[in-house]
Write an enzyme that holds these catalytic residues in place. Structure first.
Site, PDB file in Angstrom:
ATOM      1  N   CYS A   1       0.823  -1.216   0.000  1.00  0.00           N
ATOM      2  CA  CYS A   1       0.000   0.000   0.000  1.00  0.00           C
ATOM      3  C   CYS A   1       0.852   1.260   0.000  1.00  0.00           C
ATOM      4  O   CYS A   1       1.901   1.315   0.623  1.00  0.00           O
ATOM      5  CB  CYS A   1      -0.885   0.034   1.227  1.00  0.00           C
ATOM      6  SG  CYS A   1      -1.919  -1.408   1.404  1.00  0.00           S
TER       7      CYS A   1
ATOM      8  N   ASN B   1      -2.292   1.554   5.915  1.00  0.00           N
ATOM      9  CA  ASN B   1      -1.309   0.610   5.400  1.00  0.00           C
ATOM     10  C   ASN B   1      -0.948  -0.315   6.554  1.00  0.00           C
ATOM     11  O   ASN B   1      -0.726   0.153   7.668  1.00  0.00           O
ATOM     12  CB  ASN B   1      -0.073   1.387   4.914  1.00  0.00           C
ATOM     13  CG  ASN B   1       1.023   0.466   4.399  1.00  0.00           C
ATOM     14  OD1 ASN B   1       0.788  -0.708   4.179  1.00  0.00           O
ATOM     15  ND2 ASN B   1       2.206   1.014   4.208  1.00  0.00           N
TER      16      ASN B   1
ATOM     17  N   LYS C   1      15.321 -13.377 -10.750  1.00  0.00           N
ATOM     18  CA  LYS C   1      14.909 -12.326 -11.687  1.00  0.00           C
ATOM     19  C   LYS C   1      13.983 -12.895 -12.757  1.00  0.00           C
ATOM     20  O   LYS C   1      12.981 -12.293 -13.098  1.00  0.00           O
ATOM     21  CB  LYS C   1      16.125 -11.672 -12.372  1.00  0.00           C
ATOM     22  CG  LYS C   1      16.988 -10.783 -11.501  1.00  0.00           C
ATOM     23  CD  LYS C   1      16.399  -9.432 -11.175  1.00  0.00           C
ATOM     24  CE  LYS C   1      15.649  -9.439  -9.896  1.00  0.00           C
ATOM     25  NZ  LYS C   1      16.328  -9.238  -8.669  1.00  0.00           N
TER      26      LYS C   1
HETATM   27  C1  F6R Z   1      13.553  -9.217  -5.974  1.00  0.00           C
HETATM   28  C2  F6R Z   1      13.204  -8.299  -4.918  1.00  0.00           C
HETATM   29  C3  F6R Z   1      12.851  -8.855  -3.583  1.00  0.00           C
HETATM   30  C4  F6R Z   1      13.462  -7.992  -2.478  1.00  0.00           C
HETATM   31  C5  F6R Z   1      12.991  -8.469  -1.105  1.00  0.00           C
HETATM   32  C6  F6R Z   1      13.615  -7.654   0.012  1.00  0.00           C
HETATM   33  O1  F6R Z   1      13.880  -8.537  -7.143  1.00  0.00           O
HETATM   34  O2  F6R Z   1      13.194  -7.119  -5.112  1.00  0.00           O
HETATM   35  O3  F6R Z   1      13.249 -10.179  -3.470  1.00  0.00           O
HETATM   36  O4  F6R Z   1      14.849  -8.052  -2.578  1.00  0.00           O
HETATM   37  O5  F6R Z   1      11.594  -8.358  -1.022  1.00  0.00           O
HETATM   38  O6  F6R Z   1      13.308  -6.308  -0.117  1.00  0.00           O
HETATM   39  P1  F6R Z   1      14.139  -5.200   0.652  1.00  0.00           P
HETATM   40  O7  F6R Z   1      15.513  -5.178   0.086  1.00  0.00           O
HETATM   41  O8  F6R Z   1      13.408  -3.915   0.411  1.00  0.00           O
HETATM   42  O9  F6R Z   1      14.145  -5.589   2.101  1.00  0.00           O
END
Ligand code: F6R
Length: 622
Positions: free
Chosen positions: A2, A108, A495
């Site tokens: 959100c 949120n 990816k």
């Molecule tokens: C994959 C991706 C997710 C994030 C994961 C952690 O491309 O973006 O796997 O890496 O959700 O997110 P953060 O780094 O924001 O804690």
């Protein structure tokens, strides 16, 4: 997940589109977080006016067409990522509250005790029109407002009844000059303007209007008018000096800049990203991490490092493990943050926890880090988002400085995270004396070459793009790597799964013959990440043998190898080249063709590269 936006300006002399424009613009900037419905609320002629629609923001814009002018000095807006209740117009936010629809609220997070509260409010005659947990908060604040007549006090009384995670923004027809917000375990920042102020889940919500911002802490309430921002705690105490900060990037960073997608743009920004993470951190051959506010004596006593992170950030942590253990000789574990808490991990005051998170708001990572802190561990956050919760609660924070990452699939933040991990590892080695100063200087010198080398790989993007387009109909791709090539294989597979919806798996190459090789049949595409032949000979030759093993069983081998490594040629269907660097630094280069491959293949399939199905950019629920 959100997105929340709030705006407070002065009372317009005549109907004005500004509040709605700012709210819609803010929601557009927050689209990258992922959402399935959107809505806004203003107060016109003493009545709360709400518009909300399932689907993309354009549906909301269409619903508002011709009615953008308002006499309201305030607006709130929301993009919803459904948890309780389907993505419908009715479940979209804002929710009306009170028996006379006198309040509107956006939320949120997740209100865990909503069922009991809903039953209580229904008994009192409040009518519910959605299946969401959020609507209880709207009615609760409205009910308290009837008693106190003060929206801030009403918010305070309401949050005292809520369990779970929430950012709430409320507007009320009897307080038409203000937005009152509260936050617990969910993000909220304030933007400071001239005669107008803003609220947002993150600074992207208002970066078009101001780069001057204010952090709002855990369990705090903020009352925002056109000229004043007052922060108090849930207990009602004034927070005298909330922390101000300047947003480092401008609005061009949140635009595609000629690329087809934000992901493509962010991939192509990676040479700058690595340079930005390195910038200003080396002086006269010595590493300076000014943000490392943990006392060196504490760092010298560390006997174990645990990296907690999720997804791509965890893959960066897996690269860090190889580097930190090699340079610092400190045992280093990498744990998915959502698993960490539940296995009763051994954490002491001598444990250093490294929490890696691009958004700084990932709830799983935040909870893991809090769990470690409760047991006396110190936490270093590696993060990209200023003002977010994880670096604020950590004992020290290392920022990536790579600018906003808008595409859901993380790319430039991944390279920034790996680079920051190298800096942390080298800093620990410096403080603890594991490496001589000249060794650290030599490593830093090589690291300094990386931005140019990253650019070299990016310059070959077309070759990878052609390969991806030719493979647009594949249904399964495997990725193999050893040592630091293993996390790269995992990241390449992640990816491809997340944006191209193709079955993909990453394996440690040595694990092949323990099972996964059974998957290989005629034509199966297999990417292999080959380590430098100049590094450890045995590592290189083992991976070359792995290429032969899969090729002998019919695989189509797509090999990522260093310039001049001709040993791979007899067994490769396609070779993608990267410049020579130290084995430990290679993950900054070898992952790039895999990112480009996923991005181009998803584009060739006509998919939404930036906002893949079912995914949100920042995962703020556990
Ligand atoms: C994959 C991706 C997710 C994030 C994961 C952690 O491309 O973006 O796997 O890496 O959700 O997110 P953060 O780094 O924001 O804690």
């Amino acid at each position: 997940m959100c997105g929340i936006v709030g705006y407070v300006g002065s009372v317009p002399a005549s109907p004005s589109p500004r509040p709605l424009e700012v709210a819609l613009q803010g929601l557009a900037r927050l689209e990258y977080r992922g959402y399935d419905s959107a809505g806004i609320a203003v107060i016109d002629d003493g009545q709360v006016r709400v518009a909300k629609r399932a689907g993309k923001l354009q549906n909301l814009r269409d619903a508002l067409a011709g009615e953008e002018d308002t006499t309201s000095p305030i607006a709130i807006g929301h993009t919803r990522w459904a948890t309780h209740g389907a993505p419908t117009d009715g479940n979209a936010h804002p929710h009306l509250g009170g028996k006379d629809d006198e309040l509107a609220l956006v939320h949120n997070g997740i209100i865990e005790n909503f069922a009991a509260l809903r039953a209580e409010l229904e008994t009192e005659g409040f009518v519910f029109r959605s299946e969401t947990d959020s609507e209880v908060a709207a009615h609760l604040v409205a009910r308290e407002m009837q008693g106190t007549g003060d929206l801030t006090d009403a918010m305070r009384a309401a949050v005292a009844r809520l369990e779970g995670a929430f950012t709430l923004l409320a507007v009320h027809r009897d307080a038409p000059d203000r937005v009152v917000a509260a936050r617990r375990n969910s993000p909220l920042v304030v933007g400071l303007g001239e005669g107008e102020n803003f609220l947002g889940s993150d600074v992207a919500a208002f970066v078009d209007s101001t780069r001057d911002a204010l952090e709002i802490g855990q369990d705090q309430i903020v009352t925002v008018t056109a000229d004043e921002v007052v922060v108090t705690t849930f207990e009602g105490e004034l927070v005298p000096e909330p922390k101000r900060f300047t947003i480092e990037w401008d609005v061009t960073a949140a635009q595609k800049g000629g690329h087809d997608s934000f992901m493509a743009k962010e991939i192509h920004e990676q040479a700058t990203a690595v340079a930005d993470t390195l910038r200003g951190r080396i002086e006269s051959g010595k590493l300076h991490l000014d943000e490392m506010s943990i006392d060196p004596s504490v760092l010298r006593s560390v006997d174990k490092i645990i990296v907690v992170a999720c997804g791509t950030a965890a893959n960066a942590g897996n690269v860090a493990k190889y580097a930190i253990e090699h340079w610092c000789r400190i045992p280093t574990e990498v744990e998915l943050a959502h698993e960490f808490r539940y296995r009763d991990p051994i954490v002491t005051e001598k444990t250093l926890v490294v929490a890696i998170s691009q958004s700084g708001e990932t709830m799983d990572t935040l909870m893991a880090m809090r769990h470690a802190q409760e047991q006396g561990a110190k936490v270093v956050a590696i993060c990209n988002t200023h003002g977010s919760t994880i670096p604020r609660e950590a004992d020290a924070a290392l920022y990536l400085h790579v600018g906003p990452e808008i595409a859901v699939a993380s790319t430039k933040a991944y390279l920034g995270q790996i680079t920051a991990c190298y800096l942390l590892g080298l800093y620990l080695a410096q403080v603890r004396g594991n490496l001589y100063p000249d060794e650290i200087a030599a490593l830093m010198e090589d690291l300094d070459q990386l931005p140019a080398q990253v650019q070299r790989v990016l310059d070959d993007a077309e070759q990878v793009g052609d390969l991806a387009r030719a493979m647009a109909d594949v249904s399964s791709v495997l990725f193999l790597g050893r040592h630091v090539g293993y996390p790269t294989a995992l990241e390449g597979a992640l990816k491809l799964k997340e944006i191209a919806y193709i079955h993909a798996e990453g394996f440690a190459a040595g694990e092949l013959k323990h099972g996964p090789i059974a998957l290989v049949e005629e034509g199966q595409p297999v990417f292999v990440i080959v380590p430098s032949p100049r590094g450890r000979d045995s590592l290189h030759s083992k991976v070359v043998s792995n290429i032969q093993e899969v090729r002998a069983r019919g695989a189509r081998t797509l090999v990522i190898a260093e310039d001049g490594d001709d040993d791979v040629l007899p067994y490769s269907d396609v070779v993608l080249r990267v410049p020579a660097t130290r084995t430990l630094f290679a993950p900054l280069l070898t992952v790039i063709p895999l990112q480009i491959f996923a991005c181009e293949l998803a584009a060739a399939k006509g998919l939404d590269v930036d906002q893949p199905r079912n995914l949100a950019k920042s995962v703020t629920v556990e």
